[in-house]
Motif scaffolding. Structure first.
Motif, short mmCIF file in Angstrom:
data_model
loop_
_atom_site.label_atom_id
_atom_site.label_comp_id
_atom_site.label_asym_id
_atom_site.label_seq_id
_atom_site.Cartn_x
_atom_site.Cartn_y
_atom_site.Cartn_z
N ILE A 4 0.86 -1.18 0.00
CA ILE A 4 0.00 0.00 0.00
C ILE A 4 0.90 1.23 0.00
CG2 ILE A 4 -1.80 1.26 1.25
CD1 ILE A 4 -2.09 -1.84 2.54
N VAL A 5 0.88 1.95 -1.10
CA VAL A 5 1.76 3.10 -1.27
C VAL A 5 0.97 4.36 -0.92
CG1 VAL A 5 3.16 4.41 -2.92
CG2 VAL A 5 3.02 1.91 -3.11
N VAL A 6 1.37 5.00 0.16
CA VAL A 6 0.72 6.25 0.58
C VAL A 6 1.37 7.39 -0.21
CG1 VAL A 6 0.30 7.80 2.54
CG2 VAL A 6 0.33 5.31 2.89
N THR A 7 0.57 8.32 -0.68
CA THR A 7 1.14 9.47 -1.38
C THR A 7 0.35 10.74 -1.06
OG1 THR A 7 1.78 10.37 -3.54
CG2 THR A 7 -0.18 9.03 -3.53
N GLY A 8 1.02 11.86 -1.12
CA GLY A 8 0.36 13.14 -0.85
C GLY A 8 1.38 14.25 -0.77
N LEU A 9 0.88 15.45 -0.69
CA LEU A 9 1.76 16.62 -0.58
C LEU A 9 2.54 16.56 0.73
CD1 LEU A 9 -0.74 19.45 -1.68
CD2 LEU A 9 0.98 18.29 -3.08
N ASP A 88 2.94 -10.83 3.46
CA ASP A 88 3.22 -9.59 4.18
C ASP A 88 2.42 -8.40 3.65
OD1 ASP A 88 5.98 -10.01 5.92
OD2 ASP A 88 5.80 -11.38 4.21
N PHE A 89 1.80 -7.69 4.56
CA PHE A 89 1.19 -6.40 4.22
C PHE A 89 2.26 -5.34 4.44
CE2 PHE A 89 -3.48 -6.73 3.94
CZ PHE A 89 -3.66 -8.06 4.30
N VAL A 90 2.49 -4.51 3.44
CA VAL A 90 3.50 -3.46 3.59
C VAL A 90 2.85 -2.11 3.31
CG1 VAL A 90 5.76 -2.63 2.84
CG2 VAL A 90 5.26 -5.10 2.76
N ILE A 91 2.91 -1.23 4.30
CA ILE A 91 2.45 0.15 4.11
C ILE A 91 3.70 0.99 3.89
CG2 ILE A 91 1.24 2.11 5.15
CD1 ILE A 91 -0.08 0.08 7.09
N LEU A 92 3.74 1.71 2.78
CA LEU A 92 4.88 2.58 2.51
C LEU A 92 4.44 4.03 2.67
CD1 LEU A 92 7.76 3.17 1.65
CD2 LEU A 92 7.03 2.95 -0.74
N ASP A 93 4.89 4.64 3.76
CA ASP A 93 4.52 6.03 4.07
C ASP A 93 5.65 6.95 3.62
OD1 ASP A 93 3.90 8.46 5.26
OD2 ASP A 93 4.52 7.80 7.26
N GLY A 94 5.36 7.80 2.65
CA GLY A 94 6.38 8.75 2.17
C GLY A 94 5.75 9.61 1.10
N PRO A 95 6.51 10.53 0.52
CA PRO A 95 5.92 11.42 -0.51
C PRO A 95 5.46 10.63 -1.74
CG PRO A 95 8.08 12.23 0.23
CD PRO A 95 7.89 10.89 0.85
N ASN A 96 6.31 9.69 -2.20
CA ASN A 96 5.96 8.83 -3.36
C ASN A 96 5.29 9.65 -4.46
OD1 ASN A 96 6.94 6.49 -2.01
ND2 ASN A 96 5.09 6.51 -0.76
N TYR A 97 5.95 10.76 -4.79
CA TYR A 97 5.30 11.74 -5.68
C TYR A 97 5.70 11.60 -7.14
CZ TYR A 97 9.69 14.25 -5.75
OH TYR A 97 11.00 14.58 -5.96
N ILE A 98 6.64 10.70 -7.44
CA ILE A 98 7.11 10.55 -8.83
C ILE A 98 6.40 9.35 -9.45
CG2 ILE A 98 9.12 10.07 -10.28
CD1 ILE A 98 10.84 11.33 -8.02
N LYS A 99 5.75 9.56 -10.59
CA LYS A 99 4.96 8.45 -11.12
C LYS A 99 5.83 7.28 -11.56
CE LYS A 99 3.91 10.11 -15.74
NZ LYS A 99 3.60 11.42 -16.17
#
Ligand code: ADP
Ligand code: MG
Length: 204
Positions: A4-9, A88-99
Motif C-alpha cells: 500500500i503506497v501512501v502518497t500526498g503533498l 506480508d502487508f506493507v504500508i509505505l509512508d512517504g511522498p511517493n510523488y514521482i509516477k
C-alpha cells in the motif's frame, strides 16, 4: 499480501493516515498467516532535507542535489523489497510523488505476485502549508524548509486512476472522520485482501 503506497503533498497528513491504516490492518490480519510492516522515511531515518534541491543545501560529499534523493529512494526500495511477499502487508509512508517511482513499486509487487494500491492523502496546499508553517515554529526538525516544501508541491505528480500502477486508487481527505476513514479502509481491504481479490500475474 498488498503493498500500500501512501502518497500526498508534504505535511498533508500521510503519516497520520498511515498509522491509522496500520492500526486497522493490525486488527484484521490473521497473525498466524500474515505479517504487517510500516516502512517510512522516518523508520529509515531519511531526513526531509534529501528532497531539497536548493544548491546551497546540498550536504558535503554529496554528488548532486538529486543524488541524495536517489540514494534515499534506493534505501526505501531495498526496505520494501526485503519484506514484500504474499504473506506480508506493507504500508509505505512517504511522498511517493514521482509516477515512475510508483510504477517501479507496482512492478516490484507484481514480481512477487502480490497486489499493490495507492492511498492518496487529499489535502489542499493551503492546509498543508499551514501545517508546515506551524511545524517550522513548534518542531523545526519535523518541518520542511519553505523552499523545499514549495518545490515538492511543484514537483508532485498526482496519481492517475487510469494508470495501472496507480490503481486501485483510494483517497482520504483531511476532513474524513473515523467512520468515513473506516469505509475507505474496508474498501481497500476488500479489493486487496478480500475473497474476491484478483489473481496477480507477473506478466500483466
Ligand atoms: P505528513 O506525514 O504528510 O508530513 P503528518 O501526518 O505528520 O503529515 O501530519 C501533519 C500534522 O497534521 C500533524 O500534526 C497531524 O496531527 C495533523 N493532521 C494530519 N492529518 C490530519 C487530519 N486529517 N485532520 C486534522 N489534523 C491532521
Ligand atoms: Mg510523514
Amino acid at each position: 499480501m498488498p503493498l500500500i503506497v501512501v502518497t500526498g503533498l508534504p505535511t498533508s497528513g500521510k503519516t497520520t493516515r498511515a498509522k491509522q491504516l496500520h492500526d486497522y490492518l493490525a486488527a484484521r490480519i490473521d497473525d498466524a498467516k500474515q505479517r504487517l510492516h510500516l516502512v517510512s522515511d522516518d523508520s529509515l531515518s531519511i531526513s526531509r532535507a534529501v528532497y531539497d534541491l536548493s544548491p546551497d543545501k546540498v550536504p558535503a560529499h554529496t554528488r548532486s542535489a538529486n543524488a541524495s534523493e536517489k540514494d534515499a529512494r534506493a534505501a526505501v526500495y531495498g526496505a520494501v523489497k526485503r519484506v514484500l511477499s504474499d504473506r506480508d502487508f506493507v504500508i509505505l509512508d512517504g511522498p511517493n510523488y514521482i509516477k515512475g517511482w510508483r510504477y517501479q513499486l507496482h512492478c516490484e509487487a507484481k514480481a512477487v505476485r502480490t497486489p499493490s494500491c495507492i492511498l492518496q492523502i487529499g489535502c489542499s496546499p493551503e492546509t498543508a502549508r499551514r501545517v508546515n508553517q506551524e511545524r517550522l515554529r513548534d518542531c523545526p526538525d519535523e518541518a520542511y524548509e519553505p523552499a523545499n516544501w514549495d518545490n515538492l508541491v511543484f514537483r508532485y505528480e498526482e496519481p492517475n486512476p487510469m494508470a495501472r500502477w496507480d490503481s486501485p486508487l483510494f483517497t482520504l481527505i483531511w476532513d474524513d472522520d473515523a467512520a468515513q476513514t473506516r469505509k475507505t479502509f474496508d474498501a481497500l481491504w476488500e479489493a486487496l485482501a478480500g475473497d474476491g481479490r484478483p489473481a496477480v500475474r507477473p506478466n500483466q
